[in-house]
Design a protein around this motif. Structure first.
Motif, PDB file in Angstrom:
ATOM      1  N   ARG A 109      -6.742  -0.652  26.772  1.00 28.54           N
ATOM      2  CA  ARG A 109      -5.487  -0.723  26.029  1.00 28.54           C
ATOM      3  C   ARG A 109      -5.189  -2.164  25.606  1.00 28.54           C
ATOM      4  O   ARG A 109      -4.824  -2.421  24.451  1.00 28.54           O
ATOM      5  N   ALA A 110      -5.354  -3.114  26.521  1.00 28.38           N
ATOM      6  CA  ALA A 110      -5.087  -4.518  26.200  1.00 28.38           C
ATOM      7  C   ALA A 110      -6.066  -5.041  25.150  1.00 28.38           C
ATOM      8  O   ALA A 110      -5.676  -5.726  24.191  1.00 28.38           O
ATOM      9  N   HIS A 111      -7.331  -4.713  25.304  1.00 23.53           N
ATOM     10  CA  HIS A 111      -8.374  -5.165  24.384  1.00 23.53           C
ATOM     11  C   HIS A 111      -8.135  -4.599  22.992  1.00 23.53           C
ATOM     12  O   HIS A 111      -8.203  -5.317  21.984  1.00 23.53           O
ATOM     13  N   ARG A 112      -7.837  -3.313  22.935  1.00 25.05           N
ATOM     14  CA  ARG A 112      -7.594  -2.659  21.645  1.00 25.05           C
ATOM     15  C   ARG A 112      -6.354  -3.249  20.975  1.00 25.05           C
ATOM     16  O   ARG A 112      -6.341  -3.459  19.766  1.00 25.05           O
ATOM     17  N   GLY A 113      -5.326  -3.530  21.758  1.00 23.70           N
ATOM     18  CA  GLY A 113      -4.108  -4.107  21.200  1.00 23.70           C
ATOM     19  C   GLY A 113      -4.348  -5.490  20.618  1.00 23.70           C
ATOM     20  O   GLY A 113      -3.845  -5.826  19.534  1.00 23.70           O
ATOM     21  N   TYR A 114      -5.123  -6.298  21.316  1.00 27.82           N
ATOM     22  CA  TYR A 114      -5.449  -7.641  20.835  1.00 27.82           C
ATOM     23  C   TYR A 114      -6.276  -7.556  19.548  1.00 27.82           C
ATOM     24  O   TYR A 114      -5.997  -8.250  18.571  1.00 27.82           O
ATOM     25  N   ALA A 115      -7.261  -6.667  19.553  1.00 25.56           N
ATOM     26  CA  ALA A 115      -8.096  -6.481  18.356  1.00 25.56           C
ATOM     27  C   ALA A 115      -7.262  -5.946  17.196  1.00 25.56           C
ATOM     28  O   ALA A 115      -7.415  -6.390  16.052  1.00 25.56           O
ATOM     29  N   THR A 163     -18.317  -1.590  -1.360  1.00 22.50           N
ATOM     30  CA  THR A 163     -18.036  -2.277  -2.615  1.00 22.50           C
ATOM     31  C   THR A 163     -18.201  -3.776  -2.343  1.00 22.50           C
ATOM     32  O   THR A 163     -18.397  -4.187  -1.191  1.00 22.50           O
ATOM     33  N   ASP A 164     -18.091  -4.586  -3.372  1.00 20.61           N
ATOM     34  CA  ASP A 164     -18.137  -6.038  -3.170  1.00 20.61           C
ATOM     35  C   ASP A 164     -17.022  -6.474  -2.219  1.00 20.61           C
ATOM     36  O   ASP A 164     -17.230  -7.319  -1.347  1.00 20.61           O
ATOM     37  N   LYS A 165     -15.843  -5.889  -2.381  1.00 25.04           N
ATOM     38  CA  LYS A 165     -14.716  -6.211  -1.499  1.00 25.04           C
ATOM     39  C   LYS A 165     -15.054  -5.851  -0.046  1.00 25.04           C
ATOM     40  O   LYS A 165     -14.730  -6.606   0.877  1.00 25.04           O
ATOM     41  N   GLY A 166     -15.724  -4.726   0.147  1.00 24.01           N
ATOM     42  CA  GLY A 166     -16.139  -4.330   1.493  1.00 24.01           C
ATOM     43  C   GLY A 166     -17.172  -5.288   2.066  1.00 24.01           C
ATOM     44  O   GLY A 166     -17.080  -5.685   3.240  1.00 24.01           O
ATOM     45  N   ARG A 167     -18.145  -5.670   1.247  1.00 21.44           N
ATOM     46  CA  ARG A 167     -19.171  -6.621   1.700  1.00 21.44           C
ATOM     47  C   ARG A 167     -18.566  -7.965   2.065  1.00 21.44           C
ATOM     48  O   ARG A 167     -19.023  -8.642   2.969  1.00 21.44           O
ATOM     49  N   ASP A 168     -17.498  -8.348   1.358  1.00 21.62           N
ATOM     50  CA  ASP A 168     -16.825  -9.616   1.630  1.00 21.62           C
ATOM     51  C   ASP A 168     -16.125  -9.632   2.993  1.00 21.62           C
ATOM     52  O   ASP A 168     -15.707 -10.692   3.458  1.00 21.62           O
ATOM     53  N   MET A 169     -16.001  -8.489   3.634  1.00 16.55           N
ATOM     54  CA  MET A 169     -15.359  -8.404   4.946  1.00 16.55           C
ATOM     55  C   MET A 169     -16.308  -8.779   6.085  1.00 16.55           C
ATOM     56  O   MET A 169     -15.865  -8.953   7.225  1.00 16.55           O
ATOM     57  N   LYS A 170     -17.587  -8.944   5.786  1.00 14.89           N
ATOM     58  CA  LYS A 170     -18.567  -9.193   6.850  1.00 14.89           C
ATOM     59  C   LYS A 170     -18.249 -10.449   7.657  1.00 14.89           C
ATOM     60  O   LYS A 170     -18.203 -10.411   8.888  1.00 14.89           O
ATOM     61  N   GLU A 171     -18.035 -11.555   6.982  1.00 10.46           N
ATOM     62  CA  GLU A 171     -17.769 -12.807   7.706  1.00 10.46           C
ATOM     63  C   GLU A 171     -16.436 -12.782   8.459  1.00 10.46           C
ATOM     64  O   GLU A 171     -16.389 -13.185   9.622  1.00 10.46           O
ATOM     65  N   PRO A 172     -15.349 -12.315   7.837  1.00  9.08           N
ATOM     66  CA  PRO A 172     -14.094 -12.249   8.593  1.00  9.08           C
ATOM     67  C   PRO A 172     -14.183 -11.335   9.824  1.00  9.08           C
ATOM     68  O   PRO A 172     -13.625 -11.651  10.875  1.00  9.08           O
ATOM     69  N   ILE A 173     -14.900 -10.227   9.696  1.00 10.26           N
ATOM     70  CA  ILE A 173     -15.046  -9.326  10.847  1.00 10.26           C
ATOM     71  C   ILE A 173     -15.906  -9.977  11.919  1.00 10.26           C
ATOM     72  O   ILE A 173     -15.588  -9.894  13.117  1.00 10.26           O
ATOM     73  N   ALA A 174     -16.974 -10.651  11.528  1.00  3.62           N
ATOM     74  CA  ALA A 174     -17.814 -11.352  12.511  1.00  3.62           C
ATOM     75  C   ALA A 174     -16.996 -12.426  13.236  1.00  3.62           C
ATOM     76  O   ALA A 174     -17.095 -12.572  14.462  1.00  3.62           O
ATOM     77  N   ALA A 175     -16.152 -13.140  12.500  1.00  3.94           N
ATOM     78  CA  ALA A 175     -15.314 -14.177  13.109  1.00  3.94           C
ATOM     79  C   ALA A 175     -14.284 -13.555  14.052  1.00  3.94           C
ATOM     80  O   ALA A 175     -14.033 -14.066  15.146  1.00  3.94           O
ATOM     81  N   MET A 176     -13.702 -12.436  13.652  1.00  7.73           N
ATOM     82  CA  MET A 176     -12.737 -11.745  14.504  1.00  7.73           C
ATOM     83  C   MET A 176     -13.399 -11.278  15.786  1.00  7.73           C
ATOM     84  O   MET A 176     -12.867 -11.440  16.886  1.00  7.73           O
ATOM     85  N   TRP A 177     -14.590 -10.708  15.653  1.00  6.61           N
ATOM     86  CA  TRP A 177     -15.311 -10.202  16.821  1.00  6.61           C
ATOM     87  C   TRP A 177     -15.673 -11.357  17.764  1.00  6.61           C
ATOM     88  O   TRP A 177     -15.598 -11.217  18.980  1.00  6.61           O
ATOM     89  N   LYS A 178     -16.023 -12.505  17.196  1.00  7.12           N
ATOM     90  CA  LYS A 178     -16.338 -13.681  18.016  1.00  7.12           C
ATOM     91  C   LYS A 178     -15.098 -14.150  18.774  1.00  7.12           C
ATOM     92  O   LYS A 178     -15.168 -14.474  19.961  1.00  7.12           O
ATOM     93  N   THR A 179     -13.965 -14.189  18.093  1.00  3.74           N
ATOM     94  CA  THR A 179     -12.710 -14.580  18.732  1.00  3.74           C
ATOM     95  C   THR A 179     -12.349 -13.612  19.860  1.00  3.74           C
ATOM     96  O   THR A 179     -11.935 -14.033  20.948  1.00  3.74           O
ATOM     97  N   LEU A 180     -12.516 -12.333  19.611  1.00  2.00           N
ATOM     98  CA  LEU A 180     -12.243 -11.309  20.618  1.00  2.00           C
ATOM     99  C   LEU A 180     -13.152 -11.485  21.834  1.00  2.00           C
ATOM    100  O   LEU A 180     -12.706 -11.406  22.979  1.00  2.00           O
ATOM    101  N   GLU A 181     -14.410 -11.771  21.571  1.00  2.00           N
ATOM    102  CA  GLU A 181     -15.378 -12.002  22.658  1.00  2.00           C
ATOM    103  C   GLU A 181     -15.005 -13.235  23.469  1.00  2.00           C
ATOM    104  O   GLU A 181     -15.016 -13.209  24.703  1.00  2.00           O
TER     105      GLU A 181
END
Length: 164
Positions: free
Chosen positions: A26-32, A104-122
């Motif tokens: 619950r805490a992890h999901r809330g932070y994410a 789409t291109d917009k979807g592909r552009d999410m790769k770096e922000p999601i990788a950065a978010m996942w790194k922060t979460l880790e």
């Protein structure tokens, strides 16, 4: 939220690990979820995108199996993501009933922000753990997941479960 110093509900006296896992999830999901909101995503949508980053052009069924969510949740998420311009869905050439999902291109552009978010979460998740503790936790979490999903070759235990 219950802290380690708080007393546990009496009904979890024989389920302390399960209660701790529930609190952690619950805490992890809330932070994410808070970080995902900043990217205009809902929890779970990043997982679908991550699978599409690795292999674009999957069917909805393949994505459903990859993320382990139910059909209605995946279908709703994909519809929202399509409306947001992150992906397209079109009938498969080999089976017009199957829908192929492409970024789409917009979807592909999410790769770096999601990788950065996942790194922060880790980083937040392992902040107070040694490398050895983190590796042990990963191993144990994977073992528990296999056990409760029956992927360890045995059916999950259900003794003592009955409605009044």
């Amino acid at each position: 939220m219950t802290t380690p110093a708080d007393p546990l509900p009496s009904t979890v006296s024989d389920g302390r690990l399960s209660y701790a896992l529930f609190q952690l999830a619950r805490a992890h999901r809330g932070y994410a979820a808070a970080m995902l909101r900043d990217m205009n995503l809902h929890p779970g949508q990043e997982l679908l995108l991550m699978h599409l980053f690795d292999r674009e052009g999957q069917t909805q069924s393949e994505l459903l199996e990859a993320v382990g969510l139910d059909h209605s949740t995946v279908s709703k998420s994909l519809r929202r993501m399509q409306e947001a311009g992150l992906l397209t869905r079109e009938p498969a050439q080999h089976d017009r009933r199957a829908m192929v999902v492409k970024l789409t291109d917009k979807g592909r552009d999410m790769k770096e922000p999601i990788a950065a978010m996942w790194k922060t979460l880790e980083e937040a998740s392992v902040h107070n753990l040694s490398k050895a503790q983190a590796e042990t936790f990963i191993t144990l979490a994977q073992l528990i997941t296999k056990t409760v999903t029956g992927r360890d070759g045995e059916a999950p235990a259900t003794s003592g479960l009955s409605a009044p």
